[in-house]
Design an enzyme around this catalytic site. Structure first.
Site, PDB file in Angstrom:
ATOM      1  N   ARG A  43       1.284  16.540  64.559  1.00 18.15           N
ATOM      2  CA  ARG A  43       0.945  15.436  65.426  1.00 18.15           C
ATOM      3  C   ARG A  43       0.019  16.029  66.454  1.00 18.15           C
ATOM      4  O   ARG A  43       0.195  17.157  66.874  1.00 18.15           O
ATOM      5  CB  ARG A  43       2.183  14.923  66.172  1.00 18.15           C
ATOM      6  CG  ARG A  43       3.193  14.266  65.299  1.00 18.15           C
ATOM      7  CD  ARG A  43       4.445  13.931  66.109  1.00 18.15           C
ATOM      8  NE  ARG A  43       5.374  13.206  65.254  1.00 18.15           N
ATOM      9  CZ  ARG A  43       6.002  12.090  65.600  1.00 18.15           C
ATOM     10  NH1 ARG A  43       5.846  11.593  66.807  1.00 18.15           N
ATOM     11  NH2 ARG A  43       6.797  11.480  64.744  1.00 18.15           N
ATOM     12  N   ASP A  45      -1.675  14.940  70.364  1.00 17.61           N
ATOM     13  CA  ASP A  45      -1.563  13.895  71.380  1.00 17.61           C
ATOM     14  C   ASP A  45      -2.853  13.093  71.491  1.00 17.61           C
ATOM     15  O   ASP A  45      -3.915  13.538  71.052  1.00 17.61           O
ATOM     16  CB  ASP A  45      -1.282  14.530  72.750  1.00 17.61           C
ATOM     17  CG  ASP A  45       0.152  15.001  72.857  1.00 17.61           C
ATOM     18  OD1 ASP A  45       1.009  14.469  72.128  1.00 17.61           O
ATOM     19  OD2 ASP A  45       0.402  15.912  73.672  1.00 17.61           O
ATOM     20  N   TYR A 103      -4.437  27.305  69.019  1.00 16.00           N
ATOM     21  CA  TYR A 103      -5.006  26.281  69.897  1.00 16.00           C
ATOM     22  C   TYR A 103      -5.945  26.932  70.907  1.00 16.00           C
ATOM     23  O   TYR A 103      -5.778  28.101  71.262  1.00 16.00           O
ATOM     24  CB  TYR A 103      -3.902  25.561  70.681  1.00 16.00           C
ATOM     25  CG  TYR A 103      -3.166  24.501  69.908  1.00 16.00           C
ATOM     26  CD1 TYR A 103      -3.629  23.185  69.882  1.00 16.00           C
ATOM     27  CD2 TYR A 103      -1.996  24.805  69.204  1.00 16.00           C
ATOM     28  CE1 TYR A 103      -2.943  22.206  69.182  1.00 16.00           C
ATOM     29  CE2 TYR A 103      -1.303  23.827  68.504  1.00 16.00           C
ATOM     30  CZ  TYR A 103      -1.787  22.527  68.502  1.00 16.00           C
ATOM     31  OH  TYR A 103      -1.117  21.549  67.812  1.00 16.00           O
ATOM     32  N   ARG A 190      -0.395  22.739  76.640  1.00 17.92           N
ATOM     33  CA  ARG A 190      -0.834  22.104  77.888  1.00 17.92           C
ATOM     34  C   ARG A 190       0.047  22.541  79.065  1.00 17.92           C
ATOM     35  O   ARG A 190      -0.456  22.691  80.184  1.00 17.92           O
ATOM     36  CB  ARG A 190      -0.853  20.582  77.726  1.00 17.92           C
ATOM     37  CG  ARG A 190      -1.970  20.146  76.763  1.00 17.92           C
ATOM     38  CD  ARG A 190      -1.819  18.701  76.305  1.00 17.92           C
ATOM     39  NE  ARG A 190      -1.783  17.782  77.423  1.00 17.92           N
ATOM     40  CZ  ARG A 190      -1.516  16.471  77.290  1.00 17.92           C
ATOM     41  NH1 ARG A 190      -1.275  15.966  76.082  1.00 17.92           N
ATOM     42  NH2 ARG A 190      -1.506  15.703  78.340  1.00 17.92           N
TER      43      ARG A 190
END
Lengths: 242, 242
Positions: A43, A45, A103, A190
């Site tokens: 998933r 965001d 990431y 994040r």
């Protein structure tokens, strides 16, 4: 595939919101004439981007893997692009076969807006010391319970993850935080980024990441950095699959 | 300032089309309460971008040059950003005081669309040999009559320009053609790029740029490459102004 996530509510199909999975299924349907089930690697965001995103689906189409990217791109909007397709074993699962993800979080570190970074990096006006943040980020390395770095609402029970690489570097006005792990919790990158920024701002003591990890307490970590700076950069599979 | 030119019909104010000059004048008006005359360093074509664009205007406002960028950015849309302001002599003219300009043309050289380059580089699917094109581009260097590299519709009569630097290099999937000259004719960089691509495709013989220059014949040069690959990269002024 790659996508600019600005216009999407993440990957996963939702009611009343446009997602990348949905428009990818639309493209498959336009090409193959049937609505296929598609499994994504993650998933993501709303507003988060992907430089590399993997998904799998099953088809007996005669279109070759070589020709499929261009054929799909003809049915996809400009902000989503497929660059490679390959055949995989029948038991391949884009999410469960994945052994690590990487990431990158991009901060546009300048007092003034740069139109070429709007929506593609998070603005951060105060000058950052990338080398200092790099040293701080080394405390993320290794196997830890990352519960303090997970947003409420995640579905997993086991919050132990292994961070294999963490680095902060500067490229012109952009400061990047790049992190690779065997898996990530909900909003983990994040919150890691927000914690590094909290350290930069003196709101969180330098060197305190090990304590924050041990606390398992979300309120000890920094804020959740905004989505537009985050890129899924790499999805890694075992050698015989990739 | 910088701008993403995608949404604009270039710099210069036009009837029935939104231009950067117009929205910049709108921002000045919102800030100063009066519509000021603004002089730009260059017309740019619709869809062309600027990494550095200079313009001048006259004001007796008390806002300092340090604070003006943020104050203006608050009234400008996301695709235009001011990053510096300075006081200049009363006879400064953004266009006529300029001694050289530097442009960069970006080609996204990949068979597949990359969403992060859509509108910000021209797609070019066939692999390009940047080193070969760099050698070809050296023939642009020096003082020549560039009439063969000017689109009809330009207003200038003197088509002699001096190219000070010309280079082609690759950065990942992006091939850049960068060129600096004391001035440029209408569409000159886009026609130079189209000519290099014509050579890459074998439609124009390698080594024939000197002949094309001598011919003064637009039809001998290549096509006009599309606007979205073009960036005004630098505007140079004499040392005492910059």
């Amino acid at each position: 595939m790659r996508y600019d996530g600005t216009a999407y509510h993440g990957w996963q199909v939702q009611e009343n919101a446009v997602t990348v999975q949905q428009i990818f299924q639309d493209a498959l349907e336009a090409l193959f004439g049937a609505r296929l089930s598609v499994t994504g690697c993650s998933r993501t965001d709303a507003g988060v981007h992907a430089l590399m995103y993997c998904c799998n689906f099953r088809t007996d189409s005669a279109i070759s893997c070589e020709k499929l990217p261009l054929a799909l791109n003809a049915h996809l909007p400009d902000d989503v692009g497929v660059y490679a397709c390959r055949e995989v074993p029948a038991d391949f699962h884009a999410r469960y076969s994945c052994i690590a993800k990487r990431y990158q979080y991009r901060l546009h570190n300048s007092p003034c807006r740069d139109p070429f970074f709007v929506g593609r990096a998070a603005p951060y006006k105060t000058p950052l010391d990338a080398d200092f943040l790099h040293r701080q980020a080394q405390d993320f390395l290794g196997t830890h319970d990352f519960a303090a770095f997970a947003a409420a609402g995640g579905s997993v029970e086991d919050t132990v993850r292994t961070v294999q690489d963490a680095r902060v570097f500067r490229m012109g006005d952009v400061v990047c935080f790049e992190v690779q792990a065997d898996g990530f919790l909900y909003n983990m990158v994040r919150i890691m980024t927000g914690t590094l920024l909290g350290i930069a701002e003196g709101k969180i003591p330098a060197g305190s990441i090990p304590q924050i990890l041990r606390s398992l307490d979300r309120s000890r970590a920094g804020v959740t950095a905004p989505p537009q700076g985050l890129y899924l950069k790499e999805v890694l599979y075992p050698d015989d699959l990739s």
